[in-house]
Design an enzyme around this catalytic site. Structure first.
Site: not given
Ligand code: NDP
Length: 451
Positions: A34, A42, A47, A50, A177, A181, A261, A302, A434, A439
């Site tokens: 990495e 994420c 995610c 965010k 998205y 957001e 994008g 991705d 309820h 519902e």
């Protein structure tokens, strides 16, 4: 032939880490490289931060509601530096969790870039080469800016978490998205938000009625949404960036954020040189089992540009391990994926939009939109939407669309029923909880449209 590893994973995001861990737990010798932070988009710049920003941005309404319910409250101000310090600490904690998962399962990690140099070989950025029986590509994607004059002045969602201070004004470009957001988040945090979307309605591809309500509510909440509008050019001026728009307006914003994008991270990875085929956007082309054109090389998440969502990357990673290491060929299931868009209001959706379902077969549409009790009591005008798109022939619920606070939580559960093939009558047989908003999903008697 002996290899250094059974599996070499490139990319420490959701898909890569899960595949590495599960393969290692099964006894495989696994390494992972990495180049940036562990956890990937994420956890580090998607995610997780965010959603924490969504929580932070929702307090002004909650405080106003508290006053309407009789509490004596003073909103005060929002201190970005306090929030940001906590956010940074939380992301450090999560990155360590990801590193720990790999370490504790015996996965060897290389904190550097890796590229593919052969069907069974990768080269690390320090020049060393490692061989592996299988290579898994899990490099993810990155935001792309459009090619237009001055675009380099704009930021992307990668940068938003690192702003030293919150700007007074922000232009957000895009209608997907991420654009929607962040329009809600920044608006809630007190930034003067303008959003340009080039099309006729935001959130293309989702259910028309649901998109319409999200758009109306965003405008109601203060986002200056300009549809059919795009940036023509941008120029640095005193106090910010001067933007010329296709609607004839020229305006200065402190920041411009492009949410136009994302593109797969395949550049300079040596993939085509070894025979891995890429698609038009640079995505790795894979078969149903995530295998590339080179039999020893697979790809998940991705970087394959299938369904770009964390839980899908995780599923793809696990299906890959099942197929390659457990002798049990498994296709990741991309049908009926429930998903949430953390706009304000939130949208939760599973299955077909009304528009797509109608193209497929005759449908009945059950839909209700109303002011929910909690907000209505506080004098807010917010509306929510509960919608079912039902097959006339099989009576199955083909699509469920919710726009409401907590829609993400609701759609996770409705998604189980829809995935199981529940019919409208199955929904109707279920007793309502309820008083709740959801519902309505089991009490809608007459279709609002047929055909
Ligand atoms: P999207 O592809 O969803 O949206 C891109 C937006 O930018 C579209 O509105 C598109 O318009 C517009 N656009 C593209 N090119 C240009 C251009 N040259 N000029 C102006 N506008 C342009 O990408 P996002 O970046 O929003 O999100 C990427 C992916 O990340 C999503 O598809 C999703 O899978 C994932 N994601 C998921 C989240 C969640 O689950 N809650 C949250 C965030 C991201 P048009 O519609 O006309 O093409």
């Amino acid at each position: 032939m002996s290899f250094d590893y059974d599996l070499f994973v490139i990319g420490g995001g959701s898909g890569g880490v899960r595949a590495a861990r599960v393969a290692a737990q099964g006894g495989a010798k696994v390494a992972l490289a990495e180049e940036d932070r562990y956890g990937g988009t994420c956890v580090i710049r998607g995610c997780v931060p965010k959603k924490l920003m969504v929580f932070a941005s929702e307090f002004p309404n909650a405080i106003a509601d508290a006053a309407a319910y009789g509490w004596t409250v003073h909103a005060g101000g929002f201190d970005w530096s306090v929030f940001k310090a906590k956010l940074d600490a939380e992301l450090d904690r999560l990155e360590n969790v990801y590193r720990g998962i790999l370490k504790n399962n015996g996965v060897e990690t290389y904190d550097m870039r890796a590229r593919v140099v052969g069907a069974h070989e990768v080269e690390l950025s320090d020049g060393t080469r490692k061989s592996a029986k299988h290579i898994l590509l899990a490099m993810g994607g990155q935001p792309v800016k459009p090619e237009q004059p001055g675009a380099e002045l704009g930021i992307t969602s990668n940068d938003i978490f690192h702003l030293p201070e919150l700007p007074k004004s922000m232009l957000i470009v895009g209608g997907g998205y991420i654009a929607c957001e962040f329009a809600g988040i920044l608006n809630g945090l007190g930034v003067d938000v303008t959003q340009y979307y080039r099309g006729a309605q935001i959130l293309r591809g989702f259910d028309g009625e649901a998109r319409g309500l999200v758009s109306d509510e965003m405008i109601q909440n203060g986002v200056k949404l300009h549809l059919g509008t795009n940036v023509l050019s941008m120029e640095k001026v005193e106090g910010g960036i001067e933007v010329k728009a296709t609607n004839g307006e020229t305006q200065v914003f402190e920041h411009v954020m492009f949410a136009t994008g994302r593109a797969p991270n395949t550049e300079g990875m040596g993939l085509e040189e070894v025979g891995v085929k890429l698609g038009r956007k640079g995505e790795v082309l894979v078969d149903d089992y995530s295998q590339t054109q080179v039999p020893s090389i697979y790809a998940v998440g991705d970087v394959t540009d299938r369904v770009n969502l964390t839980p899908v990357a995780i599923r793809e990673g696990m299906a890959f391990v099942e197929t390659v290491f457990n002798g049990n060929p498994t296709k990741p299931d991309h049908a009926l994926i429930p998903t949430a868009i953390f706009t304000q209001p939130e949208m939760g959706t599973v299955g077909l939009s009304e528009e797509d379902a109608r193209e497929q077969e005759p449908v009945e549409v059950y839909c209700t939109s109303f002011k929910p009790m909690q907000q209505s009591f506080a004098g807010r005008g917010d509306r929510v939407l509960m919608k079912l798109v039902v097959s006339q022939a099989s009576r199955k619920v083909l699509g469920c669309h919710i726009v409401a606070p907590g829609a993400g939580e609701m759609i996770q559960l409705a998604g189980i029923a829809v995935k199981m093939g529940a019919t409208k009558e199955d929904f109707d047989r279920t007793v309502a909880v309820h008083p709740t908003m959801s519902e309505e999903l089991v009490t809608m008697k007459e279709p609002v449209r047929k055909g």
